[in-house]
Design an enzyme around this catalytic site. Structure first.
Site: not given
Ligand code: PBG
Length: 327
Positions: A198, A252
């Protein structure tokens, strides 16, 4: 001498042959429906930076689960928007067994038992500072202290009936800690899908708006989420999470990270999911609404490319629309 003998265009001349030779095509079975839920009274609330996405209350989430079952969408990933008055520094509401997420899990599983429910394990929807974990005085996100809380959050979600726990926080060691706790609690069959690779990405902007953490977020998440320039580090993260007991791993964001999807899925023998995140959704919608791109084609194309890169599953806010289009 006839010229040329090899004409790749022959395989492209009609629809039937193009369909016949096509290597990959997303199907409804690949889809995970990314869904925002909220604890307000309104059945649905629009998310301004994600036109077409609405926050659903518990009853609507249950209806949506039924809809997913009817459409054949295998699973739904829920993300909470809670009343800001319930947020605190520690994100305590994340542990509330009668909070929004456990309520949604129960309502959705009652309404549609055959649809998998995937829950984010992270504190950002619940903290006043918008970080995924506990912070010290300097605002640094504490790894081991956070992991202890995430384990409790994960256990609470599993007890409420979540099928898949998806830690999205990027703390070191949290997958192992959650897996250990599940084993001790005799919950061997609860799946873990770790957000293993991520990245600290600008493409989460609209999501933070959707869950109500954008205004609050102090600083950025670069001390725990990965640097977008790194590829080998993604493999290391994935390897660790698999060793710690993850059943599936996530890359992601999706589209800008197809090389990572490909490297991860080729290297490891667990399913790799790709997340078409909020910013990707917003870009396609914005361009589509302006008439700058053909939205339906762009959605199908991006999802097809995720599959081509090696994704086993596709997490997307377009899941319902895509399932309807795919029939
Ligand atoms: C946070 C989380 C995020 C997303 C899913 N879980 C955002 C972040 O890390 O700030 C992003 C999902 C998306 O942008 O569609 N734990």
């Amino acid at each position: 001498m006839p010229f040329p003998l090899s004409r790749p265009r022959r395989n492209r001349q009609t629809d039937w042959v193009r369909r016949m030779v096509r290597e990959t095509m997303p199907t409804t079975d690949d889809l995970v429906w990314a869904m925002i839920v909220h604890d307000g009274d309104d059945a649905r609330e629009p998310v301004s930076s994600m036109p077409g996405v609405e926050r659903l209350n518990v009853r609507e989430a249950a209806k949506a689960a039924k809809r997913a079952q009817k459409l054949g969408i295998p699973a739904i990933a829920i993300f909470p928007h809670i009343n800001p008055a319930k947020k605190d520094e520690q994100g305590s509401e994340a542990l509330n067994p009668s909070g929004l997420i456990p309520q949604c899990i129960k309502a959705m599983k009652d309404a549609a038992p055959d649809v998998g429910v995937i829950c984010d394990v992270a504190l950002d929807p619940f903290t006043t500072h918008g970080h995924d974990g506990l912070i010290d005085e300097a605002g640094y996100v504490l790894n081991d202290a956070t992991t202890k809380v995430l384990v409790r959050q994960a256990l609470m979600q599993a007890e409420a009936g979540a099928d898949v726990l998806a830690p999205s926080d990027m703390m070191d060691g949290r997958v192992g800690a959650i897996r250990d706790t599940l084993e001790v609690a005799d919950m061997h069959n609860v799946l873990i899908c770790s957000y293993a690779a991520k990245y600290a990405s600008a493409f989460y902007g609209p999501y933070r708006d959707a869950i109500g953490s954008s205004g609050a977020l102090k600083g950025d998440k670069k001390t725990y989420q990965m640097d977008p320039g790194n590829g080998f580090e993604a493999l290391r993260e994935v390897r660790l999470d698999i060793e710690e007991g993850a059943d599936m791993v996530m890359v992601k964001p999706g589209l800008a990270y197809l090389d990572i999807v490909h490297r991860v899925s080729s290297e490891f023998n667990v399913p790799t999911l790709a997340f078409q995140v909020s910013g990707e959704y917003a870009m396609i919608r914005a361009a589509g609404m302006n008439g700058w791109i053909d939205e339906d084609r762009a959605i199908l194309e991006t999802l097809m490319c995720f599959k081509r890169a090696g994704a086993a599953g596709l997490v997307t806010y377009f899941a319902e629309r895509m399932a309807m289009a795919l029939g």
